[in-house]
Structures are given as C-alpha cells and as structure tokens.
Scaffold this motif. Structure first.
Motif, PDB file in Angstrom:
ATOM      1  N   VAL A  37      -1.966  -8.365   1.057  1.00 10.72           N
ATOM      2  CA  VAL A  37      -1.674  -7.146   1.803  1.00 10.72           C
ATOM      3  C   VAL A  37      -0.460  -7.438   2.674  1.00 10.72           C
ATOM      4  CG1 VAL A  37      -2.493  -5.453   3.479  1.00 10.72           C
ATOM      5  CG2 VAL A  37      -4.099  -6.448   1.841  1.00 10.72           C
ATOM      6  N   SER A  38       0.554  -6.558   2.604  1.00 14.01           N
ATOM      7  CA  SER A  38       1.741  -6.710   3.432  1.00 14.01           C
ATOM      8  C   SER A  38       1.777  -5.607   4.473  1.00 14.01           C
ATOM      9  CB  SER A  38       3.011  -6.659   2.579  1.00 14.01           C
ATOM     10  OG  SER A  38       3.075  -7.765   1.711  1.00 14.01           O
ATOM     11  N   GLY A  39       2.523  -5.840   5.543  1.00 17.06           N
ATOM     12  CA  GLY A  39       2.615  -4.843   6.591  1.00 17.06           C
ATOM     13  C   GLY A  39       3.968  -4.843   7.264  1.00 17.06           C
ATOM     14  N   SER A  40       4.329  -3.679   7.842  1.00 10.18           N
ATOM     15  CA  SER A  40       5.569  -3.527   8.601  1.00 10.18           C
ATOM     16  C   SER A  40       5.233  -2.953   9.965  1.00 10.18           C
ATOM     17  CB  SER A  40       6.541  -2.595   7.875  1.00 10.18           C
ATOM     18  OG  SER A  40       6.955  -3.153   6.650  1.00 10.18           O
ATOM     19  N   LEU A  41       5.738  -3.588  11.020  1.00  7.70           N
ATOM     20  CA  LEU A  41       5.487  -3.113  12.373  1.00  7.70           C
ATOM     21  C   LEU A  41       6.371  -1.905  12.688  1.00  7.70           C
ATOM     22  CD1 LEU A  41       5.352  -6.484  14.357  1.00  7.70           C
ATOM     23  CD2 LEU A  41       3.488  -5.282  13.223  1.00  7.70           C
ATOM     24  N   GLY A  42       5.856  -1.014  13.502  1.00  8.00           N
ATOM     25  CA  GLY A  42       6.640   0.119  13.970  1.00  8.00           C
ATOM     26  C   GLY A  42       6.797   1.225  12.957  1.00  8.00           C
TER      27      GLY A  42
END
Length: 722
Positions: A96-101
């Motif tokens: 699982v990948s994620g991007s802040l903001g």
C-alpha cells in the motif's frame, strides 16, 4: 501492465495535515529516498513515520512490515519521467502506498503502460515476444554460459529488495554479469520480452514467485554461481556431501501439500549459504542440515511438527541463530525456523505486548520504544527474542525490572502432537528459563509492559594497570560488597579485560544527583577515569552502544549472518551467592594480566560480573524455571575473534577460560546460566542440566514427559537431553 501516475506533485506537509491518498496493490516510485523501517505494523504507522521524517511526501508499506520514505520527484534512474505507482497485484506480499497532503483521490488516474523497463513484476497474461525456437535457443545459450543447471531457476521470479533497476540483456548469463557489476546486487531476474530484460535486486526479503503459468520466460539466479570444486577451501569449511538420511522429494511434497505459507530451502539451493548460516563462526565445521523450513504462521508450525513426527525426522527449532554452542542448527536434519513470525502489537486491554516468536531483540526494543515502553534485558541487537527470553535474558535494567523471562505472562505453543494452545501455568513456568527446544514450538509471547521513565544516568569508571593490583583487588571487593544491598534502581556491571584493566559500567533509572547518591564513592570520584552521561531515550542509547544507531541495529537484525562480519566466540558462566575472597580476586586478575591480545584489543577476552538481586529476587522459586533468585552476581567468561579459522592463540584463550572457571567453581559452586552454554571437558549432559536448572530440574523433567511424552523435542543441553 499498468502504473498509476500521480498528477499532483506534493510539497512537504506538517504533522497537522491528515489528508492522505492511499493506493492499494501498488508500489510508489519517487525520489529522494529518506530511508526505511522494519517491523512497522500498519499503513497508519508508516504514514506517521513519513509525517515525522523531514522531506517525506510519499511512502510505501508492505505487509511484511517494511515502510519506506520518499520525496516528490520522479525516479529517473529507473526510467520514470513522473512519480508513478507500479502495480503489485502479482507480488506475494501486499503493498500500500500513500501521499501526504492529498485532497482528492480522483486526482490519481491509471495509465496504460508498455512494461519495457518499467516494472519488476509482470502479469501472467503478458505475451512473449519471441518464438518457441528463440526461447529454446535462449535457454540453451544460458545453460552453456552458466555451465550449470542448478544455479538458476527457470519459470521463477525472485522478489527481493532493494531494487537496483533494470537494463537490456540478451541472456540470463548477461543479466548475471550485470548483477556482478552492480554494487549491492544479490539477485537477478531475466525475461525474454523486448529483446531480453534484466532486473537487479538486493539480498533482503527474498521470495520466490512461480511464473510457470506465464507466457513469458522467467529465469532468476544469484549474483554468483557456486563453484563445483573445493580444492582451494580449507578443510574446516568444505561442504559435506548430501547424505542418504535426508528426506526424499516425495517426503518434502507431503509438507508442501500440508501448508500454504511456508518456504522450504533444501541443501544446495541458490540461497543455501544464507539459509544455513549461523551467527557464531566458532562452530566449525559448519553443520549442514537437510533443509530449512520457514514457517510464516502457527498453522505452518503445526503442519511441520506433524510432518517431522510422522517421518521420524530429527530437527531443531531456530529463531535468531545466535545459540552459543550452535544448537540452532544440526547435521543432516531439519531446521524449523520461526523467524518469519514477526507480528507485534500492544494489547491495551491487558497492558501487554503480543510478540511473534521470530522477532529479534532490536525489533522488540524499537517497537516498545515507539510505544513508550522499555525491555529489561538482552544486549545483543541481532539475538532472537525467543532464545533470550526463554533462558532468562539480562541487561542494564534487569535489577530494576527483572529478567525478560519473568515478564512472560502468556502466549501460544505448538505441542508434539501438532495441536496449538494458549500457554497454561505449567508451560509458563517451564519456558521462563527452560524453553530452549523443550516442550514445544513457541509461536507467540505475551509480555507485561514496562513504562519508559525517560530519565537515565550512566557512569563508567576505569582502572587500568597503572593502578596497582592491590588497588584493583580492592575495587572488585568493594563493588561486590556494595552491590549485594544496592538500590534496585542501580544496575552496575564490572568487567575485567585482558591485560588486567577493570571497568565498571553503571546505569541508574534516576537523575544524575540521585544516581551519584546511590553509588559508592569509588564509582563517582577518586582514582581511575570517570565518565558521566544523562539520557532520556534508553533504546536509542543502547542502539548506539550495540550498533551504529537504531537504523543499523534494525538492518543487521535481519541480515543472514554470512552477509556481515564473521564473528566467532566462546563463553561460559558461573553464578555466585557469596562474595569472592581476596585470594580468588587476586588470582582472577593475575590470569587476565598474563594474557594480552596480539592486536592489543583488550575487549576480545574478558570476564564480566552481572549483578543479580533487586527485582529478580522478588519472584518465588515456584514462579519460573529460572532458579537463581538469591544470587549475588553471575559471570560471563568471553573470548571472540573474526573468521572461520581459530586464532593462533586459541588454546591460550581456552586455557585461560578453563583456569578461571575452575578457580571460581572451587570457591563459589558450579551453577550456570543456560544462555552461555559452553561445555567444558569431561562434563556429562546430566551434570550440565543440573547446573543450569538447579532444584527445578526434577519438576521440569516431569513436565517434559507430560507435554512431550514421545520425546519429540530434544535439545543437547535440555531438561531431558537423552
């Protein structure tokens, strides 16, 4: 194949921003790389690590516990012109990948992408780009160049990390050559598409993916093929021939059919050097098991125990590979490895840590520290928590909080008939000090939690040979007299180094002023060099002491022993319930003064005195198998070197250890610590067991017959060694 294009490049966000886009089944590719973490239990924890890491915008989490931090720039070195998320649907692990903001998940769109140079994992329906004749020619050429059919794996894709990118290569042999030219590369994967593509990978988290259903050709292999000659190898490291006592393929098939998640590495496999290695290179020649069975669940352990019993196979249980006498391996048998059982969580309802049996000390400390807790024992970062905790497990907080085995309040165990159960009171008693390969296979622990007080003071005092022997005798005499009744907030270890130098290292769970008031004047003033330090983070301080910081401790905790420094050691121990006489102290100093390491390193051979008492004495003898509740101190005699060859002065070192042990046993008795399991000459196994378990041995033997009636679990220095 697909990749996800992140159309909005995001700047650094503050910890207060909580908008995060999550992308399942994809691995985000971006730069710069800000480092990674092991044993991260969830995506949420990984996100928090990214928030607290300066520069981190994007992160990747895998269900194996890996968490990786990235910035917001495209990874052009891997051929990407934008920040993308690569499809991982066909990997064995979940990503699982994620991007802040991120304010709107709709900003992310999928794009079709030709996989040439873009992905390390290919869909099963990807069409081959060569004819059948061309494929056969490629295989033949690869075999000719490699000159072996055992070095590479056909129709198999190796997954490992880190990933070092991909390059064109006409054959698997050419791909292997590229791996040899790439720093850090340990594995390659070659595919026949687009004229031949080569994917270069590191040594960590190795998995094997069956691509036999894929229309394309996959060939994987190690950086270097094993040589078939042994003429240049020393006699002590020559690989032994495969014995007829190893199971047949048909027997292994029974196990493969019994469980889904396990991995079996047989002798001679491409990863065998990693899988069969142990931490202590003093064990020579290195035993050669038939296979290592990596269990990934309690169900795997149950299936393996039933299989071992049904086929009458000898075996050992392995978690961290640090057993001092090499008892975590064996010749011509099976290793049941639990190192993949690395789950960790806090049970807030019971105020307990729930920990898998494969966790290393460094991982346990790091997990507890992140939650505001500490561990009371164990000073070796790479040591398996299971082996340490089930023998006792000492450290710089033991007198304050007790040994680690005393903190075990529950868990799970697989018994000799393959059933799994919660630990009952009898099992808990037994494994608190006598759990090594006795009674069953532990799959999970429950530990009482120790809140981190965040206030510590350390004092180190040194007396070298410029101080007279009489002065140094008085130091040891004063230390042992004070230590007997010292405050349990004080943990003070005395070490006599080769050459005769004395060091006393003290850790208090108090502020500086209180610590000084609790220690005798000889530790805080007067002759000898003194060093004071105050710190709040116990784990970070210990990581700097054991390794090169937290990240390094976590890294080496998971590297197979053969991939880092080849450490070798011998160790022994003696417990004492009384103070040493002046004569004994003088004789011990004389022995160590008479030996100096050829390279001048006085820390390679020493005797250390660990204080007992304090919280350790608060437990009744009926609470745990660990019997030494009312001792004054215990010792560790230790000598170490590097490499498989014994040092030129090996016999001198062994004679020193033997002399000092005999001197101490003659005056203090022969009680010993099971985790320092060195066998001295002319000792029977029954004598050794009695010296480990004392008055508890009879009860432990009764329980062993109750829980393991057929004697499936056998340990060379166990409660029923025969």
């Amino acid at each position: 194949m697909r990749a996800v294009l992140l159309t909005t490049l995001l700047g650094l966000v503050s910890a207060q921003q909580t908008n995060v886009c999550l992308y399942e089944n994809c691995e985000l590719k971006a730069t710069p790389y800000y480092g990674g973490f092991n044993s991260v239990p969830s995506v949420e924890h990984c996100k928090n690590k990214c928030i607290s890491t300066e520069g981190c915008v994007n992160f990747v989490w895998g269900d194996f516990g890996g968490c990786y931090m990235y910035g917001d720039k495209a990874d052009s070195s891997s051929g990407y012109e934008q920040v993308v998320c690569v499809d991982t649907t066909f990997r064995s692990a979940k990503y699982v990948s994620g991007s802040l903001g991120c304010n709107n998940a709709a900003e992310v769109r999928e794009i079709d992408e030709n996989p040439v140079g873009k992905d390390t994992f290919l869909a099963p329906d990807f069409a081959p780009t060569a004819t059948a004749a061309e494929l056969e020619a490629a295989v033949s050429e690869t075999k000719r160049q490699l000159q072996t059919t055992d070095c590479f794996l056909q129709k198999t894709e190796v997954s490992s990390d880190p990933y070092y990118g991909n390059k064109p290569a006409a054959t698997a042999a050419a791909c292997q050559a590229l791996c040899q030219q790439t720093a850090g590369c340990a594995w390659f994967v070659w595919g026949n598409w687009s004229g031949g593509q080569c994917y270069l990978k590191g040594p960590n988290n190795v998995k094997y993916i069956d691509q036999s259903a894929n229309g394309s050709l996959f060939i994987s292999g190690p950086k270097s093929c094993p040589t078939t000659t042994t003429t240049t190898k020393p006699a002590t490291t020559t690989t032994k021939p495969t014995p007829t006592t190893c199971p047949t393929d048909a027997v292994y098939t029974q196990l493969n059919n019994a469980a889904q998640g396990m991995t079996i590495s047989k002798r001679g496999s491409s990863t065998w050097a990693d899988d069969s290695s142990i931490a202590n290179y003093a064990i020579q020649p290195l035993p050669q098991p038939c296979a290592v069975v990596y269990c990934r669940s309690e169900t795997d352990v149950q299936a393996t125990v039933k299989w071992l019993k049904a086929n009458n196979l000898k075996f050992v249980i392995r978690s961290g590979r640090n057993d001092y006498s090499g008892f975590s391996t064996l010749q011509d048998g099976i290793i049941l490895d639990v190192s993949k059982l690395t789950n960790m969580r806090i049970d807030t309802t019971k105020n307990q840590a729930v920990v898998g049996a494969g966790v290393r000390n460094a991982e346990f400390y790091n997990f507890l520290g992140s939650k505001g807790y500490v561990s009371s024992g164990g000073t070796g970062a790479t040591v398996g928590l299971s082996g340490c905790a089930t023998g006792g497990c000492f450290g710089f907080l033991t007198r304050t909080y007790g040994i680690v085995s005393d903190l075990i309040v529950g868990g799970r165990i697989v018994l000799s008939d393959g059933t799994a159960k919660d630990m009952d009171s009898n099992v808990l008693f037994a494994i608190r000090g006598a759990g090594h390969n006795n009674y069953g296979v532990i799959t999970e622990f429950r530990f009482n939690l120790i809140p981190d007080g965040k206030v510590y003071t350390s004092i180190t005092k040194t007396w070298d040979k410029s101080q007279s022997r009489a002065t140094r005798v008085s130091v040891i005499k004063s230390w042992q007299g004070w230590q007997k009744n010292s405050d349990k907030r004080v943990n003070s270890r005395l070490v006599v180094l080769s050459g005769g130098t004395i060091q006393v290292q003290t850790v208090c769970t108090t502020n500086d002023a209180t610590c000084r008031s609790l220690c005798p004047s000889l530790l805080v003033s007067g002759a000898g060099g003194t060093n004071f330090a105050n710190f709040q983070d116990f784990w970070t301080s210990m990581a700097s002491y054991q390794c090169n910081g937290v990240s390094d401790c976590l890294r080496v905790a998971r590297i197979p022993p053969n991939q880092w420094q080849q450490n070798a050691w011998r160790a022994g121990s003696v417990f004492s319930g009384k103070q040493m006489s002046d004569t004994l102290i003088n004789n011990i100093l004389q022995q160590f003064e008479s030996y100096t390491s050829p390279d001048g390193n006085m820390y390679k051979t020493y005797i250390q005195f660990w204080p007992d008492g304090g919280q350790m004495s608060a437990y009744a003898t009926t609470y745990a198998a660990y019997p030494w509740r009312n001792k004054l101190f215990h010792t560790q005699l230790y000598t170490s070197w590097t490499g498989t060859a014994r040092p030129a002065d090996y016999n001198t070192r062994m004679q020193l250890m033997d002399n000092v042990t005999k001197m101490m046993e003659a005056e203090l008795g022969s009680d010993r610590y099971v985790n320092y399991n060195y066998k001295y000459p002319n000792e029977s196994q029954q004598q050794i067991s009695q010296r480990y378990y004392g008055s508890n041995l009879s009860k432990l033997q009764t329980l062993d017959k109750q829980y393991d009636p057929n004697g499936l679990f056998v340990y060379p220095q166990g409660v029923l060694p025969n």
